[in-house]
Design an enzyme around this catalytic site. Structure first.
Site, PDB file in Angstrom:
ATOM      1  N   LEU A  85       0.842  -1.188   0.000  1.00  0.00           N
ATOM      2  CA  LEU A  85       0.000   0.000   0.000  1.00  0.00           C
ATOM      3  C   LEU A  85       0.883   1.246   0.000  1.00  0.00           C
ATOM      4  O   LEU A  85       1.985   1.241   0.562  1.00  0.00           O
ATOM      5  CB  LEU A  85      -0.926  -0.010   1.219  1.00  0.00           C
ATOM      6  N   GLY A 130       1.136  -5.196   1.225  1.00  0.00           N
ATOM      7  CA  GLY A 130       0.061  -5.212   0.224  1.00  0.00           C
ATOM      8  C   GLY A 130       0.457  -5.929  -1.055  1.00  0.00           C
ATOM      9  O   GLY A 130      -0.379  -6.533  -1.722  1.00  0.00           O
ATOM     10  N   ASN A 154       4.512  -7.725   6.487  1.00  0.00           N
ATOM     11  CA  ASN A 154       5.423  -7.134   7.488  1.00  0.00           C
ATOM     12  C   ASN A 154       4.823  -5.948   8.225  1.00  0.00           C
ATOM     13  O   ASN A 154       5.552  -5.137   8.803  1.00  0.00           O
ATOM     14  CB  ASN A 154       6.720  -6.692   6.790  1.00  0.00           C
ATOM     15  N   GLU A 155       3.503  -5.828   8.233  1.00  0.00           N
ATOM     16  CA  GLU A 155       2.852  -4.632   8.798  1.00  0.00           C
ATOM     17  C   GLU A 155       3.296  -4.292  10.215  1.00  0.00           C
ATOM     18  O   GLU A 155       3.487  -3.133  10.556  1.00  0.00           O
ATOM     19  CB  GLU A 155       1.328  -4.795   8.759  1.00  0.00           C
TER      20      GLU A 155
HETATM   21  C1  LIG Z   1      -6.934  -5.983  15.380  1.00  0.00           C
HETATM   22  C2  LIG Z   1      -7.229  -4.605  15.790  1.00  0.00           C
HETATM   23  C3  LIG Z   1      -6.770  -3.448  14.904  1.00  0.00           C
HETATM   24  C4  LIG Z   1      -6.859  -3.720  13.382  1.00  0.00           C
HETATM   25  C5  LIG Z   1      -6.760  -2.462  12.587  1.00  0.00           C
HETATM   26  C6  LIG Z   1      -6.671  -2.724  11.112  1.00  0.00           C
HETATM   27  C7  LIG Z   1      -6.671  -1.418  10.320  1.00  0.00           C
HETATM   28  C8  LIG Z   1      -5.675  -1.422   9.133  1.00  0.00           C
HETATM   29  C9  LIG Z   1      -4.288  -1.076   9.546  1.00  0.00           C
HETATM   30  C10 LIG Z   1      -3.452  -0.390   8.474  1.00  0.00           C
HETATM   31  C11 LIG Z   1      -3.328  -1.105   7.144  1.00  0.00           C
HETATM   32  C12 LIG Z   1      -2.455  -2.325   7.203  1.00  0.00           C
HETATM   33  C13 LIG Z   1      -2.182  -2.902   5.834  1.00  0.00           C
HETATM   34  C14 LIG Z   1      -0.938  -2.255   5.217  1.00  0.00           C
HETATM   35  C15 LIG Z   1      -0.340  -2.811   4.156  1.00  0.00           C
HETATM   36  C16 LIG Z   1       0.840  -2.205   3.476  1.00  0.00           C
HETATM   37  O1  LIG Z   1       1.165  -2.561   2.378  1.00  0.00           O
HETATM   38  S1  LIG Z   1       1.729  -0.926   4.268  1.00  0.00           S
HETATM   39  C17 LIG Z   1       3.152  -0.721   3.197  1.00  0.00           C
HETATM   40  C18 LIG Z   1       4.261  -1.645   3.636  1.00  0.00           C
HETATM   41  N1  LIG Z   1       5.352  -1.647   2.684  1.00  0.00           N
HETATM   42  C19 LIG Z   1       6.633  -1.831   3.054  1.00  0.00           C
HETATM   43  O2  LIG Z   1       6.958  -1.993   4.221  1.00  0.00           O
HETATM   44  C20 LIG Z   1       7.665  -1.785   1.964  1.00  0.00           C
HETATM   45  C21 LIG Z   1       8.455  -0.496   2.069  1.00  0.00           C
HETATM   46  N2  LIG Z   1       9.408  -0.394   0.985  1.00  0.00           N
HETATM   47  C22 LIG Z   1      10.554  -1.135   0.956  1.00  0.00           C
HETATM   48  O3  LIG Z   1      10.835  -1.967   1.774  1.00  0.00           O
HETATM   49  C23 LIG Z   1      11.483  -0.856  -0.211  1.00  0.00           C
HETATM   50  O4  LIG Z   1      11.081   0.365  -0.792  1.00  0.00           O
HETATM   51  C24 LIG Z   1      11.460  -1.953  -1.294  1.00  0.00           C
HETATM   52  C25 LIG Z   1      10.044  -2.252  -1.722  1.00  0.00           C
HETATM   53  C26 LIG Z   1      12.150  -3.207  -0.777  1.00  0.00           C
HETATM   54  C27 LIG Z   1      12.250  -1.421  -2.507  1.00  0.00           C
HETATM   55  O5  LIG Z   1      13.514  -0.977  -2.059  1.00  0.00           O
HETATM   56  P1  LIG Z   1      14.388  -0.034  -3.009  1.00  0.00           P
HETATM   57  O6  LIG Z   1      14.373  -0.567  -4.394  1.00  0.00           O
HETATM   58  O7  LIG Z   1      15.687   0.182  -2.294  1.00  0.00           O
HETATM   59  O8  LIG Z   1      13.579   1.340  -3.057  1.00  0.00           O
HETATM   60  P2  LIG Z   1      13.520   2.441  -1.904  1.00  0.00           P
HETATM   61  O9  LIG Z   1      14.657   3.380  -2.073  1.00  0.00           O
HETATM   62  O10 LIG Z   1      13.281   1.810  -0.585  1.00  0.00           O
HETATM   63  O11 LIG Z   1      12.144   3.205  -2.301  1.00  0.00           O
HETATM   64  C28 LIG Z   1      12.082   3.982  -3.484  1.00  0.00           C
HETATM   65  C29 LIG Z   1      11.125   5.108  -3.207  1.00  0.00           C
HETATM   66  O12 LIG Z   1       9.811   4.542  -2.990  1.00  0.00           O
HETATM   67  C30 LIG Z   1       9.341   4.941  -1.710  1.00  0.00           C
HETATM   68  N3  LIG Z   1       8.524   3.841  -1.165  1.00  0.00           N
HETATM   69  C31 LIG Z   1       8.928   2.586  -0.906  1.00  0.00           C
HETATM   70  N4  LIG Z   1       7.905   1.833  -0.443  1.00  0.00           N
HETATM   71  C32 LIG Z   1       6.810   2.649  -0.420  1.00  0.00           C
HETATM   72  C33 LIG Z   1       5.427   2.474  -0.040  1.00  0.00           C
HETATM   73  N5  LIG Z   1       4.966   1.322   0.395  1.00  0.00           N
HETATM   74  N6  LIG Z   1       4.617   3.567  -0.137  1.00  0.00           N
HETATM   75  C34 LIG Z   1       5.085   4.747  -0.569  1.00  0.00           C
HETATM   76  N7  LIG Z   1       6.374   5.010  -0.959  1.00  0.00           N
HETATM   77  C35 LIG Z   1       7.211   3.934  -0.874  1.00  0.00           C
HETATM   78  C36 LIG Z   1      10.564   5.241  -0.887  1.00  0.00           C
HETATM   79  O13 LIG Z   1      10.263   6.089   0.197  1.00  0.00           O
HETATM   80  C37 LIG Z   1      11.454   5.887  -1.926  1.00  0.00           C
HETATM   81  O14 LIG Z   1      10.967   7.194  -2.109  1.00  0.00           O
HETATM   82  P3  LIG Z   1      11.982   8.360  -2.585  1.00  0.00           P
HETATM   83  O15 LIG Z   1      13.047   8.391  -1.525  1.00  0.00           O
HETATM   84  O16 LIG Z   1      11.118   9.591  -2.627  1.00  0.00           O
HETATM   85  O17 LIG Z   1      12.477   7.900  -3.926  1.00  0.00           O
END
Ligand SMILES: CCCCCCCCCCCCC/C=C/C(=O)SCCNC(=O)CCNC(=O)[C@H](O)C(C)(C)COP(=O)(O)OP(=O)(O)OC[C@H]1O[C@@H](n2cnc3c(N)ncnc32)[C@H](O)[C@@H]1OP(=O)(O)O
Length: 279
Positions: A85, A130, A154-155
């Site tokens: 997400l 996501g 990994n949330e």
């Molecule tokens: C029981 C009671 C309570 C319940 C309540 C429930 C309510 C719901 C709760 C909330 C919702 C939960 C569900 C959430 C699901 C999700 O998906 S949350 C997102 C999680 N994602 C991650 O942890 C991955 C994060 N990213 C990375 O690990 C790395 O980026 C990568 C994917 C491994 C790639 O690495 P690399 O190639 O080195 O790129 P980076 O330099 O890290 O990133 C490039 C640019 O992209 C940006 N970015 C990365 N990931 C995201 C993202 N998920 N969203 C937005 N932007 C992202 C990163 O910041 C970099 O940006 P710039 O620096 O501007 O280039």
């Protein structure tokens, strides 16, 4: 988002006539009834509201076109299947935006999880959160054998919680105990570990992911559609109904959870950490 047709590749005839939107490329092969759907939202295919919307539109178009019986989901961005997400959609916004965003996340999961199409995830990059959920909605998962391509929900590492329907999808795939541990620890599995726990069905060399997906697709499409679709529905409908019965409550739950100051702070810090990582 409008569906745009792009010119067919040279000498390929109609079956290679590509279509799609800005962030979702669709390469249909009418002859085989298989379409390859590629996410193209650089740099990391974060599931923005636009990508979710375009994904739903393209999926619906393929489902409504009886020429297609199978879709392979893969990434057009190098090294990443999907970063999950889009964190910028979940922090610093307002409750109305959070509600709209979450409704789109629910919609995509509902349509993928019960799709009549054969869905195969050709995971050619990192697949956290996501992104992992999308792969879990598929009927079969193939992961490139690259130790950088970690996969998992990994949330908790971000200080947030995977909702019950994320959890249900994981439990349906790897079982309760493995899911309980994976979700609490926010485990990101190496390819060999993901295979061992059953999170993916095959691990192959990176340059064989798509060809493997195409041959697995042929095997699934050899089954009479109606029988396979009824069986898939029998397996998954209870899980889907749990969300359908409480979609609005789930949206409200998300909005109130994500709006908490402590959660907003966690997400901001996590985003900062991601950006510092590059520095
Ligand atoms: C029981 C009671 C309570 C319940 C309540 C429930 C309510 C719901 C709760 C909330 C919702 C939960 C569900 C959430 C699901 C999700 O998906 S949350 C997102 C999680 N994602 C991650 O942890 C991955 C994060 N990213 C990375 O690990 C790395 O980026 C990568 C994917 C491994 C790639 O690495 P690399 O190639 O080195 O790129 P980076 O330099 O890290 O990133 C490039 C640019 O992209 C940006 N970015 C990365 N990931 C995201 C993202 N998920 N969203 C937005 N932007 C992202 C990163 O910041 C970099 O940006 P710039 O620096 O501007 O280039």
């Amino acid at each position: 988002a409008t569906i745009r047709r792009t010119e067919p590749t040279a000498g390929s005839g109609d079956s290679a006539r590509r279509f799609g939107t800005q962030r979702v490329l669709v390469e249909p092969d009418a002859a085989s009834g298989v379409a390859v759907m590629k996410f193209k939202n650089p740099p990391v295919n974060s599931l923005s509201l636009e990508l979710l919307t375009e994904f739903i539109i393209s999926l619906e178009k393929l489902e409504n076109d009886k020429t297609f019986r199978g879709v392979i989901l893969t990434s057009d961005c190098p090294r990443v299947f999907s970063a999950g997400l889009d964190l910028t959609e979940m922090c610093g916004k307002n409750p109305a935006h959070y509600a709209e965003y979450w409704k789109a996340v629910q919609e995509l999961w509902l349509r993928l999880y019960l799709s009549n199409l054969v869905l195969i995830a050709a995971i050619n990059g990192a697949c956290p959160a996501g992104g992992c959920l999308i792969s879990l909605t598929c009927d079969y998962r193939i992961l490139a054998d690259n130790p950088k391509y970690l996969i998992g929900l990994n949330e908790t590492l971000l200080g947030i919680v995977a909702p019950f329907w994320f959890k249900d999808t994981l439990v349906n795939t790897i079982g309760h105990r493995a899911s309980e541990q994976a979700l609490q620890l926010g485990l990101l599995f190496l390819p060999a570990e993901a295979l061992q726990v059953g999170l993916v069905d095959q691990v192959v060399p990176e340059d064989q992911v798509l060809s493997t997906a195409l041959s697995v697709m042929a095997r699934w499409m050899a089954i009479p559609d109606h029988a396979r679709q009824l069986t898939k529905n029998m397996m998954r409908k209870t899980t889907v109904d749990r969300l359908v019965k409480q979609r609005d409550a789930d949206i409200q739950n998300f909005v109130s959870f994500i709006s908490r100051d402590s959660i907003q702070k966690s997400l901001q810090m996590y985003l900062e950490k991601l950006k510092q990582k590059k520095g």
